[in-house]
Design a protein around this motif. Structure first.
Motif: not given
Length: 366
Positions: A192-213
């Protein structure tokens, strides 16, 4: 390692739709991070890939093979849980070796794999200790080591750092990133930590209410969010949003937020022309505000006056919580700024970096 593909994945719990028609294509050797707020469906998606949740509809492929009806133990994946899930009565060595023993691996190969994983993770001296004798960070390394010895096609991480303190989280973030590059593995990581996502990922997938944003490389998503939710979720502190009206005066387009009026760059005109006279949301990241006196590109049409409400010095920069008429905003300013609480400050905006969102559907216009 393997490619993981989800096609129109849906998971319902009675009347609750936890995952809603999600399609994701994770390439071989990618570090993919599923990120979003609590309840967005990211952990359910991960558990579906692992085979721990039966999907309502849709297809899951690992290395081109449909795995919907294949049990977890036969999917060739390894999962690292939030709570480590170590056996308290076993020492570190046997915790790491347990899965291999169940699969009847030769004793010599088990020992070799455990020793190799322990060396990679720097826990060679801990092999005879039990979990209760380890720190949180050491337990997390053991949990990761147990996954490494399996040499699976895909590693699944379910919020593995959330139980650690802030300093240790940063250190473990670095360790997992190093591990990814060393193993050349396919990793799917939930947080749930967007800083982890930004610093670690080669690609991120953002979800909200069960849908891929949105999905994409971290900086691409940061710079070009597809909608207002993504723009507000990615970035710390979060983007400032101002309900506004888009005006056209002559050949110029202006943002009218009542408390301030700003001229928009000509590069925006084509994208926003059809929305002239309509309600929009104006978005500005804290780092795109500047103390006017330290910003040589400041012009009257891109500055606003505000009052300092709260000031948080961070060392090389300062967070200013400002009040401008009916609006509250956060600005990340130069540490040379000497304004005190209650003082007025004039801040300039880097207008080319701002965003405008449709007032009805919240999609990004520019």
């Amino acid at each position: 390692m393997a490619r993981v593909v989800l096609k129109n994945l849906t998971k319902k719990f009675k009347d609750v739709v936890a995952v809603d028609d999600v399609s994701i294509d994770i390439q071989d050797k990618e570090f993919a991070v599923l990120v979003g707020p609590s309840g967005c469906g990211k952990t359910t998606t991960l558990r579906a890939i692992a085979g721990l949740e039966e999907v309502t509809s849709g297809e899951i492929y690992i290395e081109e093979k449909l795995v919907n009806d294949i049990p977890p133990k036969d999917r060739d994946i390894a999962m690292v849980f939030q709570n480590y899930a170590l056996y308290p009565h076993m020492d570190v060595y046997n915790n790491m070796a347990f899965g291999l023993k169940l699969r009847k691996f030769p004793k010599k190969e088990i020992d070799q794999r455990v020793q190799e994983a322990a060396e990679i993770l720097g826990i060679e001296k801990l092999l005879k200790r039990r979990p209760k004798e380890l720190s949180g960070g050491q337990r997390q390394r053991v949990a990761v080591g147990r996954a490494i010895v399996r040499k699976p096609k895909v590693f699944l991480f379910d919020e593995p750092l959330s139980n650690l303190d802030a300093k240790l989280r940063v250190a473990m973030r670095t360790e997992i990133s190093k591990l990814y590059h060393r193993l050349g593995a396919t990793i799917i990581y939930v947080t749930h930590d967007q800083i982890e996502a930004m610093t670690m990922a080669t690609r991120i997938f953002i979800l909200n209410d069960g849908k891929l944003q949105q999905d994409g490389r971290p900086l691409d998503v940061y710079q070009d969010p597809t909608n207002q939710f993504v723009a507000g979720f990615i970035g710390s502190p979060a983007m400032n949003f101002f309900p506004s009206k888009l005006l056209k005066e002559g050949s110029d387009y202006l943002i009218d937020a009542e408390s301030f009026k700003l001229k928009l760059p000509s590069a925006f005109h084509k994208a926003i022309a059809a929305h002239a006279g309509k309600e929009v949301t104006f978005g500005v990241r804290p780092e795109d505000f500047h103390d006017k006196q330290f910003y040589p590109n400041a012009k009257p049409e891109n500055t606003i006056k505000a009052q300092a409400d709260v000031i948080e010095p961070l060392g090389d920069e300062v967070l200013f919580y400002l009040v401008c008429g009916k609006h509250n905003l956060v600005a990340k300013l130069d540490s040379r700024t000497k304004v005190k609480v209650g003082d007025e400050i004039e801040v300039a905006l880097e207008m080319e970096e701002t965003h405008i969102f449709d007032g009805e559907n919240e999609k990004t216009l520019v």
